[in-house]
Design an enzyme around this catalytic site. Structure first.
Site, short mmCIF file in Angstrom:
data_model
loop_
_atom_site.label_atom_id
_atom_site.label_comp_id
_atom_site.label_asym_id
_atom_site.label_seq_id
_atom_site.Cartn_x
_atom_site.Cartn_y
_atom_site.Cartn_z
N GLU A 89 67.70 58.46 29.20
CA GLU A 89 67.51 58.16 27.78
C GLU A 89 66.06 58.41 27.33
O GLU A 89 65.83 58.99 26.29
CB GLU A 89 67.89 56.68 27.55
CG GLU A 89 67.66 56.18 26.15
CD GLU A 89 68.77 56.61 25.19
OE1 GLU A 89 69.81 57.07 25.66
OE2 GLU A 89 68.56 56.47 23.97
N ASP A 90 65.11 57.94 28.13
CA ASP A 90 63.73 57.90 27.65
C ASP A 90 62.80 58.97 28.21
O ASP A 90 61.64 59.05 27.83
CB ASP A 90 63.12 56.51 27.94
CG ASP A 90 63.82 55.41 27.15
OD1 ASP A 90 64.41 55.75 26.11
OD2 ASP A 90 63.79 54.25 27.58
#
Ligand code: MN
Length: 737
Positions: A89-90
């Site tokens: 996700e990051d």
């Protein structure tokens, strides 16, 4: 662990990983550390330049999450996935990269956690619903996904204070709404208590603080009271040579708060309910300890619960008994084995304690927790609407299950509030479809009666009984509602087909064509682009295809008509007084014919039919104002006529105002008898020397009604008699349009 997190900004990755692995080995000695070490270093590189809102390195978050998982004594794969749970996700890392470095399982877990993320959708409700559905589906693949999500949420809750107050509230509410109940459902009590207390602290900081202070203050008194029971019990256990450990229950602020509100009791009243836990080696010891306790103190009869022989649906097992001590002190005792205690605290996570991960993925069939999960997944297939799913998911998480018995003694678990109908369908779909009610503990009850724990239910059924749309209201479980909906759909299709066949038949007869309909059928279907005749009938019957479009085919092709037969038919029609139209008159052939409530036609009235979408034919009087509005949709009108061959009774309500004179009612009812009308119901109100009476009578047509009205008007003392339009009901048909 906090210490390691504090040192993060200053230490090298090598030092950090060493400290981390050392701590893991302390809390979870059995776990293999190779994979964890590699995951730690990968996460370190991936997140190294990122910081949280609090200013601390982002890394603190995955490390803390992984540590919570380690404390739960989960396997190396889960802990590694915990370290990596935010990299897809990051950071720029892909699932494929994780798979090549750490294997398929870790990749699936990280991907699963990533997918549970909230997506921007129409509204908050739908967004949530979608999140839950995703959680559920990811759980179905691998339960560890949700366990990682729990750990992630716990650490987020611990470090929420730097976010906007609104955001904090939303996260805390979601935790109480969904995460905590779900943890409870999976039997993960420790996680659940953590989630609840953390969310409570954010949502109601003042109440939290107040309870915290009062718990601290009353700590000493409470311990003394517990001692009064624990000390003599421990002594007796030693004498009887039963190895056991006695523990107080962990303090849980949120449940104190909730009970204070729910039961509107003071802190003292709630907090004084004392409980201790006795943990022993074997099931035999559990019952032995129970006997011992009951010989020392008087038990409260209705508080004894044997969750060992009947475990809760989340797998919880224990014996519960509440006893009276000296001075009326009351103490709850929970007796369980070490294994049961692990399940009670860690729930499904306890599966990882004694099994390899290979075994873990293949849960045994009779596992209660997973039976629930399987049910949930099964049920959600029937729920197309995401908000309905949300409702269901919430309901199912919050409401405890009840257990009821079949006459043979089989145990049927159902959600709280379940009805006879839910029970019948759960036992067998066929039994549900023909259910007429049930004998509950010997007493006959209707299909919508709610069931209570421990009842014995014998389903009553009849082969002629079938579901109706109301059943959807009576059934509480989505699975049952799905089954009813499916049945209704099929029935509607059959009815539409029968109705369509009749409409097409009638229209075709009017053409007086010289060939049978079937001879034209293949060509006609091609013309309409349909695959079979049944489908044609269904479309016509459901109002989707106007019959005039079907007949167009014959007009366009100038299908030869047999003139002489046409001529003869017309004569026959004139003689018999019968035109080609759908015969209406009752429910004899189960066609979807309804009488419009706007004009309430009675036999003898001139009528016209209108093919509604999916609701069959609605019959109006030809002079009804609604009929005018059909002109735009003339394709849908259809000739209908009364079936004179059929003697059907119709209910009519009459309102009669008359002077309150003795014998008058007698005279009125004589009219009904003379005119051959049955009285179904009568009521009389007397006011100011006037009597207002209502009669419900059964008649067969207009003429009979006119005759009755005429004769009643002639009676002396009658002021007014009228037909109450709104109360007309027809046998076997609902009013519509
Ligand atoms: Mn996270």
């Amino acid at each position: 662990m906090d210490e390691i997190l504090k040192k993060l900004p200053t230490v090298s990755s090598d030092d950090a990983v060493k400290m981390f692995i050392d701590r893991i080995a302390e809390v979870n000695p059995r776990v293999q550390t190779g994979l964890i070490r590699a995951a730690f270093l990968f996460a370190w590189d991936a997140h190294k330049d990122q910081f949280r809102k609090s200013g601390e390195p982002f890394l603190a978050h995955p490390i803390a999450t992984a540590f919570i998982l380690a404390e739960q004594r989960l396997d190396a794969i889960t802990i590694a996935a915990g370290l990596l749970h935010d990299v897809i996700e990051d950071t720029e890392t892909t699932k494929e990269e994780i798979e090549s470095l750490f294997g398929e399982e870790v990749a699936l877990l990280v991907d699963g956690v990533t997918k549970i993320r909230t997506f921007q959708m129409k509204n908050r409700r739908e967004r949530q619903a979608e999140t839950y559905r995703k959680m559920l589906l990811s759980m179905a693949k691998d339960l560890r996904v949700i366990i990682i999500k729990f750990a992630d949420r716990i650490h987020n809750l611990r470090t929420l204070s730097f976010l906007q107050p609104k955001r904090i509230q939303a996260i805390a509410e979601e935790t109480l709404d969904i995460y905590a109940p779900l943890a409870h459902r999976l039997g993960m009590e420790k996680i659940k208590l953590d989630l609840e207390d953390l969310a409570f602290k954010h949502l109601h900081p003042q109440e939290y603080q107040s309870i915290e202070e009062r718990v601290a203050k009353s700590h000493f008194g409470r311990e003394t009271k517990i001692e009064k029971f624990a000390k003599p019990l421990l002594q007796k256990l030693v004498e009887d040579k039963i190895p056991a450990v006695i523990a107080g229950r962990p303090k849980h602020f949120y449940s104190i708060h909730r009970k204070m509100i729910q039961r509107s009791k003071s802190f003292e009243e709630i907090y004084d309910l004392l409980a201790i836990r006795i943990i022993v080696d074997s099931v035999r010891d559990c019952y032995q300890v129970l006997g011992l306790i009951h010989s020392m103190w008087t038990p409260l009869q209705d508080r004894f619960k044997d969750y060992i022989s009947t475990p809760k649906s989340n797998g919880y097992q224990s014996l519960h008994t509440t006893v009276f001590g000296e001075d009326g002190a009351v103490m709850e005792m929970q007796i369980r084995t070490w294994k049961m205690n692990e399940v009670a605290e860690d729930g499904v996570a306890a599966h990882w304690l004694h099994k390899s991960s290979e075994e873990v993925r293949n849960f045994s069939k009779d596992d209660k927790t997973l039976a629930w999960l399987r049910n949930l997944i099964e049920w959600q297939k029937d729920l197309t609407d995401s908000t309905e799913f949300y409702e269901f998911f919430k309901i199912d998480l919050f409401h405890a299950e009840i257990f009821v018995f079949t006459p043979k003694g089989d145990l049927i678990p159902l959600p709280n509030g379940a009805t006879v109908l839910d029970f019948a369908f759960t036992v067998h779909t066929q039994l549900g479809l023909h259910c007429t009610g049930a004998k509950i503990d010997g007493k006959i009850e209707p299909i919508n009666a709610s069931l209570k724990n421990g009842q014995t239910v014998e389903v009553l059924h009849s082969s002629t009984k079938n579901p109706s749309i109301e059943w959807l209201k009576y059934a509480k479980t989505p699975k049952v509602r799905g089954a009813i909906r499916r049945w209704l759909k099929t029935a509607e299709k059959q009815e539409s087909t029968a109705l369509g066949r009749k409409i097409v038949d009638t229209s075709y007869k009017k053409l007086h064509a010289d060939a049978s309909f079937n001879e034209h059928a293949p060509e006609l279907l091609k013309f309409l682009g349909l695959s079979n005749v049944e489908r044609l009938y269904e479309l016509v019957g459901s109002g989707e295809l106007p019959v005039t479009r079907v007949m167009q085919y014959f007009h366009v092709r100038k299908i030869k008509t047999n003139v002489s037969e046409n001529f003869v038919s017309k004569i026959v029609d004139t003689i018999t007084g019968r035109s080609h139209g759908i015969l209406v008159g009752g429910d004899s052939d189960n066609l979807m014919v309804r009488f419009a409530s706007c004009c309430n036609p009675l036999p003898g009235d001139e009528i016209i039919g209108f093919v509604t979408k999916g609701r069959g034919i609605s019959v109006h009087r030809t002079n009804c104002p609604t009929v005018e509005s059909f002109s735009e949709d003339a394709d849908r009108t259809i000739e209908v006529c009364w079936d004179e061959g059929e003697e059907k009774k119709y209910t009519v309500s009459l309102e009669i105002t008359c002077t309150d004179r003795p014998g008058l009612l007698m005279k009125i009812s004589e009219v009904f008898t003379d005119c051959d009308a049955n009285i179904i119901d009568a009521s009389i109100k007397v006011l100011n020397q006037k009597a207002k009476s209502s009669f419900q009578i059964e008649i067969k047509d207009q003429n009979q009604l006119k005759q009755i009205l005429r004769r009643i008007q002639k009676i002396k003392g009658i002021e007014n008699v009228s037909r109450v339009k709104d109360y007309i009901s027809y046998p076997g048909v609902d009013s519509a349009q």
